[in-house]
Design an enzyme around this catalytic site. Structure first.
Site, PDB file in Angstrom:
ATOM      1  N   GLY A  48      -6.550   6.509   0.655  1.00 57.65           N
ATOM      2  CA  GLY A  48      -7.593   7.480   0.975  1.00 57.65           C
ATOM      3  C   GLY A  48      -7.507   8.762   0.179  1.00 57.65           C
TER       4      GLY A  48
ATOM      5  N   GLU B 273       0.843  -1.194   0.000  1.00 61.42           N
ATOM      6  CA  GLU B 273       0.000   0.000   0.000  1.00 61.42           C
ATOM      7  C   GLU B 273       0.880   1.246   0.000  1.00 61.42           C
ATOM      8  OE1 GLU B 273      -4.102  -0.927   1.888  1.00 61.42           O
ATOM      9  OE2 GLU B 273      -2.729  -0.500   3.525  1.00 61.42           O
TER      10      GLU B 273
ATOM     11  N   SER C 281      -6.887   3.329  -2.597  1.00 59.80           N
ATOM     12  CA  SER C 281      -7.922   3.841  -3.500  1.00 59.80           C
ATOM     13  C   SER C 281      -8.410   2.796  -4.505  1.00 59.80           C
ATOM     14  CB  SER C 281      -7.432   5.115  -4.203  1.00 59.80           C
ATOM     15  OG  SER C 281      -7.134   6.125  -3.242  1.00 59.80           O
TER      16      SER C 281
HETATM   17  P1  13P Z   1      -8.406   3.321   0.768  1.00 62.51           P
HETATM   18  O1  13P Z   1      -8.933   2.159  -0.034  1.00 62.51           O
HETATM   19  O2  13P Z   1      -9.502   4.093   1.465  1.00 62.51           O
HETATM   20  O3  13P Z   1      -7.466   4.168  -0.007  1.00 62.51           O
HETATM   21  O4  13P Z   1      -7.551   2.677   1.976  1.00 62.51           O
HETATM   22  C1  13P Z   1      -6.566   1.749   1.666  1.00 62.51           C
HETATM   23  C2  13P Z   1      -6.088   1.129   2.927  1.00 62.51           C
HETATM   24  O5  13P Z   1      -5.366   1.719   3.689  1.00 62.51           O
HETATM   25  C3  13P Z   1      -6.542  -0.245   3.210  1.00 62.51           C
HETATM   26  O6  13P Z   1      -5.818  -0.781   4.264  1.00 62.51           O
END
Ligand code: 13P
Length: 250
Positions: free
Chosen positions: A172, A166, A213
């Site tokens: 986010g 990630e 995302s």
């Molecule tokens: P988002 O999908 O809201 O970007 O978050 C990713 C995340 O941190 C999942 O652990």
């Protein structure tokens, strides 16, 4: 060969009552999806209720964190055997835990060992910041995180883990990494580091997710990359369209 795995990390969203109501709404649709492992990781207080609501399904339940000690004076923490009656999975080393709660590579390593000792499947999170990305440090930083997290494990133990790549700048923000970029980091750096440590055969067994995302509209593109085995999903896991997202992960 590697079964896709889509996990919803709800983070600090939904009360226990809201969590149960929501999983009742999506469980039938999620359970109908064949060939994809679906996992829900609600806040700790909601875990027993979600577990009960999913008991007649094949949908997995995961915790968002846990301590590595068996018990003791660790205010606010949960021990492995407190989550094992409900959870098959546990997210470890999420970037938010590293950034806001002081989690270190060393602590993540201890947690992975404790999770495996208790029969849990760790979902180990790694990923670089925007500054590291822009400075060209992604490979060395992410490779270092993988090597620190998996230090001292056997190849068999490593193969049981799930890893989530990630990039912090994609979490986010709506600014997802392209499937080509995410796939190449996952293949070369994340799977490559596992291969360096445990050999290529083990590296081919480890399931590696992309996170940041991911939504129902872009999941198919990620899944089309041969090195991406699923996704760790934040915001898009809080909506009924999470069912479509999982359906499109096949
Ligand atoms: P988002 O999908 O809201 O970007 O978050 C990713 C995340 O941190 C999942 O652990």
């Amino acid at each position: 060969m590697r079964t896709p795995i889509i996990a919803g990390n709800w983070k600090m969203n939904m009360t226990a009552a809201q969590a149960v109501e929501f999983v009742r709404e999506i469980r039938r649709g999620l359970n109908n999806v064949q060939g994809v492992d679906a996992v829900i990781c609600p806040p700790a207080i909601a875990i027993p209720g979600v577990f009960d609501a999913l008991s007649a399904t094949k949908i997995g339940v995961g915790a968002q964190n846990m301590h590595y000690e068996e018990k003791g004076a660790f205010t606010g923490e949960l021990a492995p055997n407190m989550i094992t009656p409900f959870c098959k999975y546990v997210i470890l080393g999420h970037s938010e835990r590293r950034a806001y709660f002081g989690e270190t590579d060393e602590g993540v390593n201890k947690k992975i060992k404790a999770a495996l000792a208790h029969g849990l499947t760790p979902m180990v999170c790694v990923g670089e910041s925007l500054e590291q990305n822009e400075a060209g440090e992604t490979q060395s930083f992410v490779g270092g995180q993988v090597k620190a997290a998996f230090a001292g494990l056997t190849a068999e133990q490593a193969a049981q883990c799930v890893i989530a790549y990630e990039p912090i700048w994609a979490i986010g923000t709506g600014k997802s990494a392209s499937a080509a970029l995410a796939g190449s980091i996952i293949g070369l750096t994340v799977r490559g580091s596992i291969a360096d440590m445990f050999g290529e055969a083990t590296a081919q067994k480890v399931r590696i997710q992309y996170g940041g995302s991911v939504n129902e509209d872009n999941i198919a593109e990620y899944m089309s990359h041969p090195d991406i085995d699923g996704a760790l999903v934040g915001g898009a896991a809080l909506k009924p369209s999470f069912v479509q997202l999982v359906e499109r992960a096949k």
